[in-house]
Design a protein around this motif. Structure first.
Motif, PDB file in Angstrom:
ATOM      1  N   ARG A  76       0.634  -1.494  -0.002  1.00 39.17           N
ATOM      2  CA  ARG A  76       0.232  -0.192   0.067  1.00 39.17           C
ATOM      3  C   ARG A  76       0.788   1.090  -0.036  1.00 39.17           C
ATOM      4  NH1 ARG A  76      -5.409  -0.657   1.823  1.00 39.17           N
ATOM      5  NH2 ARG A  76      -4.636   1.148   3.137  1.00 39.17           N
ATOM      6  N   ASN A  85       1.437   2.314  -3.826  1.00 38.54           N
ATOM      7  CA  ASN A  85       0.383   3.642  -4.236  1.00 38.54           C
ATOM      8  C   ASN A  85      -0.103   4.522  -3.143  1.00 38.54           C
ATOM      9  OD1 ASN A  85      -1.455   2.068  -3.713  1.00 38.54           O
ATOM     10  ND2 ASN A  85      -2.649   2.157  -5.173  1.00 38.54           N
ATOM     11  N   MET A 116      -1.773   4.428  -0.733  1.00 38.88           N
ATOM     12  CA  MET A 116      -2.846   4.352  -0.149  1.00 38.88           C
ATOM     13  C   MET A 116      -3.183   4.424   1.228  1.00 38.88           C
ATOM     14  SD  MET A 116      -5.483   3.175  -2.308  1.00 38.88           S
ATOM     15  CE  MET A 116      -6.671   2.460  -0.767  1.00 38.88           C
ATOM     16  N   THR A 128      -4.884   6.835   3.589  1.00 38.42           N
ATOM     17  CA  THR A 128      -6.441   6.862   4.278  1.00 38.42           C
ATOM     18  C   THR A 128      -6.502   6.368   5.647  1.00 38.42           C
ATOM     19  OG1 THR A 128      -6.696   4.803   3.073  1.00 38.42           O
ATOM     20  CG2 THR A 128      -7.174   7.044   1.281  1.00 38.42           C
ATOM     21  N   ASP A 165      -4.899   7.228   9.148  1.00 35.20           N
ATOM     22  CA  ASP A 165      -4.906   8.798   9.621  1.00 35.20           C
ATOM     23  C   ASP A 165      -3.329   8.356  10.575  1.00 35.20           C
ATOM     24  OD1 ASP A 165      -6.843  10.540   8.969  1.00 35.20           O
ATOM     25  OD2 ASP A 165      -8.035   8.985  10.724  1.00 35.20           O
ATOM     26  N   VAL A 189      -3.362  11.322  -5.820  1.00 38.89           N
ATOM     27  CA  VAL A 189      -5.090  10.962  -6.535  1.00 38.89           C
ATOM     28  C   VAL A 189      -4.143  10.141  -8.131  1.00 38.89           C
ATOM     29  CG1 VAL A 189      -6.644  11.336  -8.333  1.00 38.89           C
ATOM     30  CG2 VAL A 189      -5.996  12.243  -5.553  1.00 38.89           C
ATOM     31  N   ARG A 233      -2.310   7.228  -8.089  1.00 35.99           N
ATOM     32  CA  ARG A 233      -2.633   5.895  -7.806  1.00 35.99           C
ATOM     33  C   ARG A 233      -3.382   5.499  -9.563  1.00 35.99           C
ATOM     34  NH1 ARG A 233      -5.769   8.200  -3.368  1.00 35.99           N
ATOM     35  NH2 ARG A 233      -3.865   8.126  -1.285  1.00 35.99           N
ATOM     36  N   ALA A 234      -4.112   6.964 -10.594  1.00 38.14           N
ATOM     37  CA  ALA A 234      -4.223   6.313 -11.521  1.00 38.14           C
ATOM     38  C   ALA A 234      -2.560   5.219 -12.308  1.00 38.14           C
ATOM     39  CB  ALA A 234      -4.547   8.113 -11.780  1.00 38.14           C
ATOM     40  N   VAL A 293      -0.352   4.015 -10.695  1.00 37.94           N
ATOM     41  CA  VAL A 293      -0.155   2.291  -9.365  1.00 37.94           C
ATOM     42  C   VAL A 293      -1.445   2.141  -9.475  1.00 37.94           C
ATOM     43  CG1 VAL A 293       1.298   1.257  -8.105  1.00 37.94           C
ATOM     44  CG2 VAL A 293       2.066   3.463  -8.800  1.00 37.94           C
ATOM     45  N   GLY A 294      -2.229   0.947 -10.524  1.00 35.15           N
ATOM     46  CA  GLY A 294      -3.432   0.557  -9.687  1.00 35.15           C
ATOM     47  C   GLY A 294      -3.294  -0.564  -8.579  1.00 35.15           C
ATOM     48  N   MET A 295      -4.635  -0.610  -7.734  1.00 38.93           N
ATOM     49  CA  MET A 295      -4.563  -1.986  -7.095  1.00 38.93           C
ATOM     50  C   MET A 295      -5.930  -2.653  -6.788  1.00 38.93           C
ATOM     51  SD  MET A 295      -4.037  -0.767  -3.502  1.00 38.93           S
ATOM     52  CE  MET A 295      -3.456  -2.155  -1.927  1.00 38.93           C
ATOM     53  N   PHE A 310      -8.184  -5.570  -4.757  1.00 37.59           N
ATOM     54  CA  PHE A 310      -7.401  -6.045  -2.874  1.00 37.59           C
ATOM     55  C   PHE A 310      -8.185  -7.458  -3.069  1.00 37.59           C
ATOM     56  CE2 PHE A 310      -8.928  -1.002  -4.127  1.00 37.59           C
ATOM     57  CZ  PHE A 310      -7.614  -0.553  -3.427  1.00 37.59           C
ATOM     58  N   ASN A 364     -14.777  -5.676  -4.160  1.00 36.94           N
ATOM     59  CA  ASN A 364     -14.968  -4.444  -3.944  1.00 36.94           C
ATOM     60  C   ASN A 364     -15.728  -4.522  -5.246  1.00 36.94           C
ATOM     61  OD1 ASN A 364     -12.450  -3.825  -5.522  1.00 36.94           O
ATOM     62  ND2 ASN A 364     -11.742  -2.414  -3.422  1.00 36.94           N
ATOM     63  N   PHE A 407     -18.570  -1.545  -7.496  1.00 38.87           N
ATOM     64  CA  PHE A 407     -19.271  -0.932  -7.167  1.00 38.87           C
ATOM     65  C   PHE A 407     -20.612  -1.225  -7.049  1.00 38.87           C
ATOM     66  CE2 PHE A 407     -15.346   1.639  -8.499  1.00 38.87           C
ATOM     67  CZ  PHE A 407     -14.531   1.917  -7.352  1.00 38.87           C
TER      68      PHE A 407
END
Ligand SMILES: Nc1ncnc2c1ncn2[C@@H]1O[C@H](COP(=O)(O)OP(=O)(O)OP(=O)(O)O)[C@@H](O)[C@H]1O
Ligand SMILES: [Mg+2]
Lengths: 490, 265
Positions: free
Chosen positions: B61, B64, B66, B69, B71, B94, B97-98, B100-102, B104, B108, B110
């Motif tokens: 993580r 990229n 991640m 996110t 805290d 942002v 991350r476009a 370096v895709g991920m 999971f 997941n 949408f």
């Protein structure tokens, strides 16, 4: 025996039962709780429950049933001819009860002895004065039939109470004995207690449901009564609302419904965007620190009594609006004559609903799985894109449910309307004019010396019924939507 | 990415795509990654293996951002993508991350239609000129995700209505649709049956032609099957990193050997 003593004796029996049951169980197991089927507390509780619950239940039923039964019997003995002109059986019976009560009081306070009471003769020995001494005021002298009935009433009550006391005590002792005798190491006391707990939970649930049913039924009966006195078509389709207790009122519900809907609409127009945005900020953007501090603060708003909001409307928002739209105001227009208006109440009600919308929506947004957000972030979406395109669509059904719940609160709100919107029932489009709502009118129809049999008072129930049906529909719709939403994640 | 044939030729066989220098990751006070250095190569499948809780996901993580996110998560050190430090202040996570895709561990999708799931990335990045273009991108991504044949007749049905394996391939297709340069996969097959797993593995092998793929896996066989490079993590340390063949047949570190032979983990 006074009631308090009776209850105390039963409770003491229960406590003794607890100790005795526990001890008997222990001794049957030879002092080693491991040989018992259940923990010792369960044996104790079991005996205590058997000693108290049946006895107290019978007591409660008896307390409700006895006066009803005696009333019926005594009333049946009063000949119709003995009811004075212009009076009713109900009035005579209430006199009878008062006299019976007064005699009881007089004897217990020593104003007269039981023998003196037996010697009383209606009309001569100044019963009225005697009773006045103990604080029971009668409207007229006691007639022979009233005195006879009151005596009968007292006799029956005394017998009833005696039977009651004996029965209750017998039940308590019997329950104690029964449970105590069954107590031994193999008795499944734990299961009995479990059963008792289940029953008490069922009882609570049924009380809640039965009360609701009772409220609805009383609304329905009074509404039917109202429609017998006033045509339903005129009520539902009438466009003027001008009740006058002298008769000849027009009781059209439309202006009130319009006021309700208009004010609720303004309230929602304020509360929904602000509440929703606040919820999005709190759940998606705010750092844990800000959230821990801001969320409770926002929810404090929900704890403010609505009357305080009403004052805020009356003293702050109303004058503020007048200074903007009133004569000689900021905009140089004269659209608003007084501080009371649809907008005043609507704005303040909107503020009241903000925490409602925001905290419900916040919970719903938080229930959207983090995996959804991660998926979106992982594709290079920004926070607001994620919120707009993934979180909101996923949370939307729940949010709609929250909004509908807020709407049903807005429709039912009263105090803010009374203080902020004025009392004039009007069908008008102008948001700066005073109007009123269904709830506010229910209050004004029932306060003061209303005769509860007149259509002017009964209309309150018809209004309440309409309101109830409206909010019920909204709530059902909201629940339906929320439920559908739940299925997606669970 | 490079259309220029000259440039194409200059790309050496073992060009470094991502290089991490002295990376440390903390969750609050506890350190999850300790001083990791690694060079991840372009057009290669790199497998991260190691016992549960050793920090594979955490490190993945980081690649990229991640972890931004979370805290309480703090990253130190340097991670370079094509020579540029992605933790530099000027880098927009942002945008990163476009590139370096991920994918999971848990699928997941949408709660949108299959089509909209795939079109999500291309739409927010403006990759399609028009509807026909977008249709084409969606079809291509679904074909590469090895799921086109199963969903082509129900593109507008909800993505959540697919089976677990189909959902995972949909998520892979979704990640591919934004044309990333690096694809990070965190245990992408842990929820899949053997057939779907082998489909995903085939897919990974194809993706290698264009992308650098990093895959976290608990299956030694899978790591051996799909990867060219393997990194073994243990207690937040990168213990050993090398060619997959070498790691599995001739590990240098005793810890790697005991993990692979099943003695720790
Ligand atoms: N969000 C978090 N907050 C606090 N600690 C975390 C968080 N995520 C991970 N950790 C800790 O960091 C360490 C590494 O976790 P990580 O998820 O990277 O392990 P992993 O190697 O992916 O394990 P697995 O194979 O079980 O997925 C663990 O000790 C874990 O407890
Ligand atoms: Mg992991």
């Amino acid at each position: 025996m006074p009631l308090l003593w009776l209850i105390l004796i039963v409770l003491v029996l229960g406590a003794a039962g607890y100790v005795a049951g526990r001890q008997r169980a222990m001794s049957s197991a030879g002092g080693d709780p491991r040989h018992l089927h259940s923990l010792p507390v369960y044996y104790g509780s079991n005996v205590a429950l058997f000693a108290t619950v049946p006895a107290l239940l019978v007591l409660v039923v008896w307390l409700i049933a006895q006066p009803m039964y005696i009333d019926r019997t005594v009333a049946g003995e009063i000949p119709a001819a003995d009811i004075p002109q212009g009076s009713t059986l109900g009035l005579v019976m209430s006199d009878v009860r008062r006299v019976a009560e007064g005699l009881d009081l007089a004897i217990s306070q020593g104003v007269m002895t039981a023998e003196e009471e037996g010697a009383l003769v209606a009309g001569e020995s100044g019963i009225r004065e005697k009773l006045a001494q103990v604080g029971v005021a009668l409207g007229s002298d006691v007639s022979p039939i009233t005195l006879a009935s009151a005596r009968h009433y007292r006799d029956m009550t005394a017998t009833g109470n005696l039977v009651r006391d004996v029965l209750v005590l017998l039940l308590a002792v019997g329950g104690f004995g029964y449970a105590f005798s069954k107590t031994n190491r193999d008795f499944r006391a734990r299961n009995t207690v479990e059963h008792a707990i289940k029953l008490s939970l069922i009882l609570s649930a049924s009380i809640a449901i039965l009360t609701t049913v009772g409220i609805v039924l009383s609304l329905v009966f009074n509404t039917v009564e109202f429609f017998r006195l006033y045509p339903a078509a005129e009520f539902f389709l009438g466009t003027t609302w001008s009740p006058s207790f002298g008769g000849g009122s027009s009781l059209g519900v439309l202006p009130l419904l319009w006021g309700t809907l208009y004010i609720s609409f303004i309230a929602l127009a304020v509360a929904v965007p602000i509440g929703l945005f606040a919820a999005i900020y709190l759940s998606e953007y705010a750092s844990p620190k800000v959230r821990a501090f801001a969320k409770p603060l926002l929810e404090v708003l929900a704890g403010i009594p609505t009357i305080v909001y009403g004052l805020f409307a009356l003293l702050t928002v109303g004058p503020l609006l007048v200074s903007a739209f009133g004569d000689g105001g900021l905009f140089g227009v004269n659209w608003m004559s007084g501080a009371s208006s649809v907008s005043t109440a609507g704005l303040v009600m909107g503020i009241m609903l903000i925490p409602f919308v925001s905290s419900l929506s916040d919970d719903i947004i938080n229930a959207v799985p983090q995996a959804m957000r991660d998926g979106s972030f992982g594709l290079g979406a920004t926070k607001s894109e994620t919120v707009k395109q993934v979180v909101m669509p996923a949370a939307l059904p729940g949010i709609v449910g929250a909004i509908l719940l807020a709407a049903s609160r807005a429709i039912g709100e009263t105090m803010i309307v009374v203080l902020g919107a004025g009392a004039a029932a009007r069908l008008s489009m102008n948001p700066l004019e005073a109007m009123t709502t269904v709830t506010a009118k229910i209050v004004s129809q029932l306060t003061g010396d209303a005769d509860f049999a007149s259509p002017e008072a009964l209309v309150a129930f018809a209004l309440g019924m309409s309101l109830f049906v409206m909010t019920l529909c909204l709530n059902v719709l909201a629940l339906y939507i929320v439920r559908k939403y739940r299925e997606q994640y669970d | 990415m490079y259309d220029n044939p000259n440039l194409e030729r200059k790309v050496a066989q073992n060009e470094t795509k991502i290089s991490a220098r002295n990376v440390q990751v903390f969750y609050g006070d506890s350190q999850a990654i300790k001083d990791v250095n690694i060079e991840i190569e372009a057009r290669t499948v790199t497998a991260f293996i190691g016992p549960s809780g050793c920090g594979k996901s955490t490190f993945l993580r980081c690649l990229n951002r991640m972890n931004d996110t979370i805290d309480i998560c703090r990253v130190e050190g340097e991670i370079n993508l094509d020579g540029e430090n992605i933790y530099d202040k000027r880098v927009d996570p942002v945008q990163l991350r476009a590139k370096v895709g991920m994918v999971f561990q848990k699928p997941n999708p949408f709660p949108k239609s299959i089509y909209d799931n795939i079109a999500y990335g291309p739409r927010i990045h403006g990759l399609a000129k028009n509807k026909a273009d977008l249709d084409e991108i969606v079809e291509k991504a679904l074909r590469r995700g090895a799921i086109w044949n199963e969903v082509k007749d129900r593109l507008h049905a909800p993505g959540t209505g697919l089976s677990g394996g189909q959902q995972q391939r949909l998520c892979i297709a979704r990640a591919v649709a934004t044309e990333p340069e690096v694809l990070l996969m965190d245990e992408p097959c842990s929820a899949l049956d053997p057939i779907a797993t082998s489909q995903v593995e085939e897919l990974i092998d194809e993706l290698r032609e264009q992308y650098a793929v990093v895959i976290v896996t608990h299956s030694m066989q899978q790591a051996a099957r799909v990867s060219q490079k393997t990194a073994f993590f243990h207690l937040g340390n990168l213990v050993e990193y090398g060619d997959t063949g070498q790691i599995f047949t001739n590990p240098k570190d005793p810890r790697t050997e005991s993990y692979i032979t099943g003695r720790i983990g």
